[in-house]
Every structure is written in C-alpha cells, then in structure tokens.
Design a protein around this motif. Structure first.
Motif, PDB file in Angstrom:
ATOM      1  N   ALA A  49       0.820  -1.225   0.000  1.00 40.66           N
ATOM      2  CA  ALA A  49       0.000   0.000   0.000  1.00 40.66           C
ATOM      3  C   ALA A  49       0.850   1.269   0.000  1.00 40.66           C
ATOM      4  CB  ALA A  49      -0.926   0.007   1.216  1.00 40.66           C
ATOM      5  N   GLY A  50       2.128   1.147   0.399  1.00 36.95           N
ATOM      6  CA  GLY A  50       3.005   2.311   0.422  1.00 36.95           C
ATOM      7  C   GLY A  50       3.388   2.770   1.818  1.00 36.95           C
ATOM      8  N   LYS A  51       3.057   1.985   2.830  1.00 35.44           N
ATOM      9  CA  LYS A  51       3.332   2.366   4.221  1.00 35.44           C
ATOM     10  C   LYS A  51       4.828   2.564   4.453  1.00 35.44           C
ATOM     11  CE  LYS A  51       1.462  -1.442   5.893  1.00 35.44           C
ATOM     12  NZ  LYS A  51       1.130  -2.137   4.634  1.00 35.44           N
ATOM     13  N   SER A  52       5.588   1.582   3.981  1.00 33.09           N
ATOM     14  CA  SER A  52       7.028   1.631   4.199  1.00 33.09           C
ATOM     15  C   SER A  52       7.654   2.774   3.388  1.00 33.09           C
ATOM     16  CB  SER A  52       7.603   0.278   3.797  1.00 33.09           C
ATOM     17  OG  SER A  52       8.964   0.263   3.993  1.00 33.09           O
ATOM     18  N   THR A  53       7.170   2.971   2.190  1.00 32.86           N
ATOM     19  CA  THR A  53       7.657   4.071   1.348  1.00 32.86           C
ATOM     20  C   THR A  53       7.383   5.407   2.032  1.00 32.86           C
ATOM     21  OG1 THR A  53       7.311   2.786  -0.664  1.00 32.86           O
ATOM     22  CG2 THR A  53       7.390   5.182  -0.912  1.00 32.86           C
ATOM     23  N   LEU A  54       6.236   5.540   2.664  1.00 34.34           N
ATOM     24  CA  LEU A  54       5.894   6.777   3.371  1.00 34.34           C
ATOM     25  C   LEU A  54       6.882   7.045   4.506  1.00 34.34           C
ATOM     26  CD1 LEU A  54       3.981   9.146   4.045  1.00 34.34           C
ATOM     27  CD2 LEU A  54       2.636   7.545   5.425  1.00 34.34           C
ATOM     28  N   MET A 177       9.300   9.315  16.194  1.00 34.49           N
ATOM     29  CA  MET A 177       9.728   7.943  16.032  1.00 34.49           C
ATOM     30  C   MET A 177       8.890   7.295  14.937  1.00 34.49           C
ATOM     31  SD  MET A 177      10.452   6.202  19.531  1.00 34.49           S
ATOM     32  CE  MET A 177      11.660   5.021  19.705  1.00 34.49           C
ATOM     33  N   LEU A 178       9.570   6.810  13.912  1.00 35.88           N
ATOM     34  CA  LEU A 178       8.887   6.174  12.798  1.00 35.88           C
ATOM     35  C   LEU A 178       9.091   4.673  12.942  1.00 35.88           C
ATOM     36  CD1 LEU A 178      10.349   8.543  10.059  1.00 35.88           C
ATOM     37  CD2 LEU A 178       8.156   8.772  11.271  1.00 35.88           C
ATOM     38  N   CYS A 179       8.012   3.937  13.033  1.00 36.76           N
ATOM     39  CA  CYS A 179       8.130   2.505  13.297  1.00 36.76           C
ATOM     40  C   CYS A 179       7.513   1.730  12.148  1.00 36.76           C
ATOM     41  CB  CYS A 179       7.432   2.144  14.601  1.00 36.76           C
ATOM     42  SG  CYS A 179       7.940   3.163  16.002  1.00 36.76           S
ATOM     43  N   ASP A 180       8.347   1.010  11.403  1.00 36.40           N
ATOM     44  CA  ASP A 180       7.887   0.297  10.219  1.00 36.40           C
ATOM     45  C   ASP A 180       7.585  -1.153  10.582  1.00 36.40           C
ATOM     46  OD1 ASP A 180       7.206  -0.298   7.651  1.00 36.40           O
ATOM     47  OD2 ASP A 180       9.189   0.034   6.788  1.00 36.40           O
ATOM     48  N   GLU A 181       6.325  -1.461  10.747  1.00 41.63           N
ATOM     49  CA  GLU A 181       5.871  -2.812  11.108  1.00 41.63           C
ATOM     50  C   GLU A 181       6.611  -3.360  12.333  1.00 41.63           C
ATOM     51  OE1 GLU A 181       3.401  -4.424   9.728  1.00 41.63           O
ATOM     52  OE2 GLU A 181       3.110  -3.580   7.730  1.00 41.63           O
ATOM     53  N   GLN A 204       4.359  10.437  27.895  1.00 40.34           N
ATOM     54  CA  GLN A 204       5.270  10.942  28.931  1.00 40.34           C
ATOM     55  C   GLN A 204       6.382  11.825  28.385  1.00 40.34           C
ATOM     56  OE1 GLN A 204       6.539   7.534  31.212  1.00 40.34           O
ATOM     57  NE2 GLN A 204       4.495   7.207  32.047  1.00 40.34           N
ATOM     58  N   ARG A 205       6.815  11.558  27.160  1.00 42.20           N
ATOM     59  CA  ARG A 205       7.924  12.351  26.615  1.00 42.20           C
ATOM     60  C   ARG A 205       7.468  13.294  25.516  1.00 42.20           C
ATOM     61  NH1 ARG A 205      13.528  10.325  26.252  1.00 42.20           N
ATOM     62  NH2 ARG A 205      13.876   8.780  27.859  1.00 42.20           N
ATOM     63  N   GLY A 206       6.223  13.145  25.094  1.00 44.96           N
ATOM     64  CA  GLY A 206       5.740  14.006  24.017  1.00 44.96           C
ATOM     65  C   GLY A 206       6.340  13.691  22.659  1.00 44.96           C
ATOM     66  N   ILE A 207       6.909  12.479  22.546  1.00 45.16           N
ATOM     67  CA  ILE A 207       7.436  12.061  21.246  1.00 45.16           C
ATOM     68  C   ILE A 207       6.255  11.752  20.326  1.00 45.16           C
ATOM     69  CG2 ILE A 207       8.691  10.194  20.064  1.00 45.16           C
ATOM     70  CD1 ILE A 207      10.486   9.990  22.513  1.00 45.16           C
ATOM     71  N   THR A 208       6.396  12.100  19.055  1.00 47.20           N
ATOM     72  CA  THR A 208       5.387  11.741  18.068  1.00 47.20           C
ATOM     73  C   THR A 208       5.726  10.369  17.513  1.00 47.20           C
ATOM     74  OG1 THR A 208       5.234  14.062  17.459  1.00 47.20           O
ATOM     75  CG2 THR A 208       4.312  12.475  15.895  1.00 47.20           C
ATOM     76  N   CYS A 209       4.770   9.456  17.530  1.00 46.57           N
ATOM     77  CA  CYS A 209       5.015   8.136  16.950  1.00 46.57           C
ATOM     78  C   CYS A 209       4.153   7.945  15.716  1.00 46.57           C
ATOM     79  CB  CYS A 209       4.678   7.017  17.934  1.00 46.57           C
ATOM     80  SG  CYS A 209       5.947   6.732  19.158  1.00 46.57           S
ATOM     81  N   ILE A 210       4.766   7.500  14.639  1.00 44.61           N
ATOM     82  CA  ILE A 210       4.014   7.083  13.457  1.00 44.61           C
ATOM     83  C   ILE A 210       4.362   5.622  13.221  1.00 44.61           C
ATOM     84  CG2 ILE A 210       3.489   7.499  11.029  1.00 44.61           C
ATOM     85  CD1 ILE A 210       4.412  10.326  11.333  1.00 44.61           C
ATOM     86  N   VAL A 211       3.364   4.774  13.317  1.00 43.13           N
ATOM     87  CA  VAL A 211       3.595   3.334  13.339  1.00 43.13           C
ATOM     88  C   VAL A 211       2.846   2.645  12.204  1.00 43.13           C
ATOM     89  CG1 VAL A 211       3.412   1.263  14.772  1.00 43.13           C
ATOM     90  CG2 VAL A 211       3.746   3.484  15.873  1.00 43.13           C
ATOM     91  N   ASN A 212       3.587   1.981  11.335  1.00 39.00           N
ATOM     92  CA  ASN A 212       2.966   1.177  10.279  1.00 39.00           C
ATOM     93  C   ASN A 212       2.508  -0.152  10.851  1.00 39.00           C
ATOM     94  OD1 ASN A 212       3.569   3.055   8.415  1.00 39.00           O
ATOM     95  ND2 ASN A 212       5.148   1.889   7.340  1.00 39.00           N
TER      96      ASN A 212
END
Ligand code: ADP
Ligand code: ADP
Length: 247
Positions: A49-54, A177-181, A204-212
């Motif tokens: 779908a393009g998740k990893s490419t994103l 933090m970008l988490c690919d699968e 707690q740390r206010g980190i942004t997480c984007i998780v595939n």
C-alpha cells in the motif's frame, strides 16, 4: 505550527528492469497529513500500500519524487546528506527486524546506538562513562527491561529485542519515532507490550510516533489517529472511533 507537515507527497521508484513495460510505478501519490508532538498515529493498509515508502520518505532514507516534507519548520524533502545528519538525530526509525547486534548485551546495543558500532564491539563496558551507563540503564528501565540489561540480545524474546531497539533510539532524544511494522513478527502479548511502550513515549515524553501496522485491531486500540493507505493513496484519516464503522 505542526511538527511534521506532509504535503501532496509522492514517490515513483524507477522500474527495476529497463525495457519492462511498467516504466515507473507510483508507490505513493498525493498523500498529505500533519503530525503534532505527542501524537500516536498508525498507518494501516495491505502489503504494497506504500506504508514503508511513506515512513522511509519521512526519514529520507529515500527521496520523494513529488510534494514536500516539512519537519520542525524545515523543508527536508530534498536535503543533502550533510544537512540530513542534523535532522536524523531528531527522527528515529524502528524496523520489523530489530537491527540489533546479537552477540552484544542489551546495554551494549543501546550504547552502540550512541557511541558507534566499533566501540560497542570492543565490548568492554569500561569504555563508557558512568553517566552513559546510568543513562542507558534508565532507558532500558523505561522500556521495562532493566533486569535484562546484561543479557545477550540473542537470548531475548522478539518483543524484548524490539524494546531494546526502542531504548537505543531514545539515546538520540528524537522528536519523532517512525516505526515500520514493529510488531509484525511478534505474538499478541509481545505486540501489546511494544505498543504500550510506544504509547507511553508519546504520553510521557511528548514524542510523536508514526507506526505502520497491518493489524487493524492494534491501530484501533492504541492510536490517536489512523491513516489508511491503499495503492499508494490516502483513503482514510480519522480517530479510532471514526474508523470503526469502516473497517
Ligand atoms: P514489505 O515488507 O513492505 O512487503 P517487501 O518484503 O516486498 O516489503 O520488500 C522488502 C524490500 O524490498 C524493501 O526494502 C523494499 O523497498 C524492497 N522492494 C519491494 N518491492 C520492490 C521492487 N518492486 N523493486 C525493488 N525493491 C523492492
Ligand atoms: P507497504 O509497506 O505498505 O507494504 P511499500 O511501501 O513497501 O508498501 O511498497 C509500495 C509499492 O512500492 C509496492 O508496489 C512495492 O513493490 C514498491 N516498492 C517498494 N520499494 C521499492 C523499491 N525499492 N523499488 C521499486 N519498487 C518498490
């Protein structure tokens, strides 16, 4: 001012073999969204779908062919290698396969993230200052692995390995933090612990997480917002409540 602004992002890979009828295929096209500090965003969609490419575009492991990526007010879409280095300190990336050095202990793997592979391979914890070691323990504790600090990475379970990877990336004090699968190889219980760990970092740390993810159930349970991709295009964006009737 958003931490991350993705605007009309697209990526076409060059055809692998020249002469093939396909030419360039668009792996990602017209994708836009924003992310703010402390948000937990999941990206779902079938394989291809393009998740990893994103995610790899945001981390600039690859260079987009259309659109822009603005991170912390800075256009990073086409930044060169030297300037990318500064940005990379603030963007961490986690992969499905952990990328640990298996013959090293958990604590050495985390130190390795900061001090380089060679130093970690030298193996002696004596190389590191007390402060560095203390900080590493704190990070391992934060991901629930304090008692496993001296265990070799190859003796840890999959979920524990992934959490060592998370602790290692925290060494660089990332904003995002970008988490690919990250849980694709894990059983449900370990998956849950990894998702909870990531969620704690946002809270707690206010980190942004984007998780595939390809597991919709985990996306519904843990996200603040879900982005649905299909054939390289964004087909959905909303809260888990908004997503529920559609999935
Ligand atoms: P996924 O885990 O997203 O299904 P794959 O296992 O298909 O991805 O791909 C693994 C690696 O191969 C990735 O680095 C990906 O970028 C690369 N890859 C996938 N498809 C192609 C392709 N058509 N041509 C070249 N490389 C590809
Ligand atoms: P997902 O992560 O959702 O499985 P990907 O981003 O890995 O999707 O892949 C999206 C599309 O791009 C797929 O058609 C895949 O084959 C293609 N692709 C991925 N990486 C490469 C690559 N390095 N070269 C060519 N095509 C690729």
């Amino acid at each position: 001012n958003h931490l991350l602004v993705i605007d009309d992002l697209g990526k076409s890979y060059e055809a692998r073999r020249r002469g093939a009828a396909e030419g360039t295929a668009s792996a990602l096209s017209g994708v836009s969204f924003t992310a703010d500090p402390g948000e937990f965003i999941t990206v779902i969609g079938p394989s291809g779908a393009g998740k990893s490419t994103l995610l790899r575009s945001i981390n600039r492991l690859i260079e987009p062919t259309e659109g822009t990526i603005t991170f912390d007010g800075r256009d990073i879409t086409h930044l060169g290698r030297g300037k990318l280095r500064e940005v990379h300190r603030e963007i961490a990336m986690i992969f499905q396969n952990y990328n640990l050095v298996y013959r090293l202990t958990a604590i050495q793997n985390v130190l390795h993230g900061r001090l380089g592979y060679k130093n970690a391979l030298a193996g002696s914890l004596g190389l590191y200052t007390e402060e560095e070691k203390l900080r590493t323990f704190e990070l391992l504790d934060e991901v629930g692995l304090g008692e496993f600090a001296y265990r070799r990475a190859d003796q840890l379970s999959g979920g524990q390995k992934q959490r060592v990877g998370i602790a290692r990336s925290l060494m660089q004090e990332p904003k995002i933090m970008l988490c690919d699968e990250p849980i694709a190889s894990l059983d449900p219980k370990s998956s849950r612990m990894v998702m909870e760990t990531l969620q704690r970092l946002t809270r707690q740390r206010g980190i942004t997480c984007i998780v595939n993810l390809h597991q919709v159930d985990f996306a519904l349970e843990y996200s603040d917002r879900i982005i649905g991709l299909r054939a390289g295009q964004k087909v959905f964006e909303g809260t888990p409540d908004e997503a529920t009737p559609q999935v």
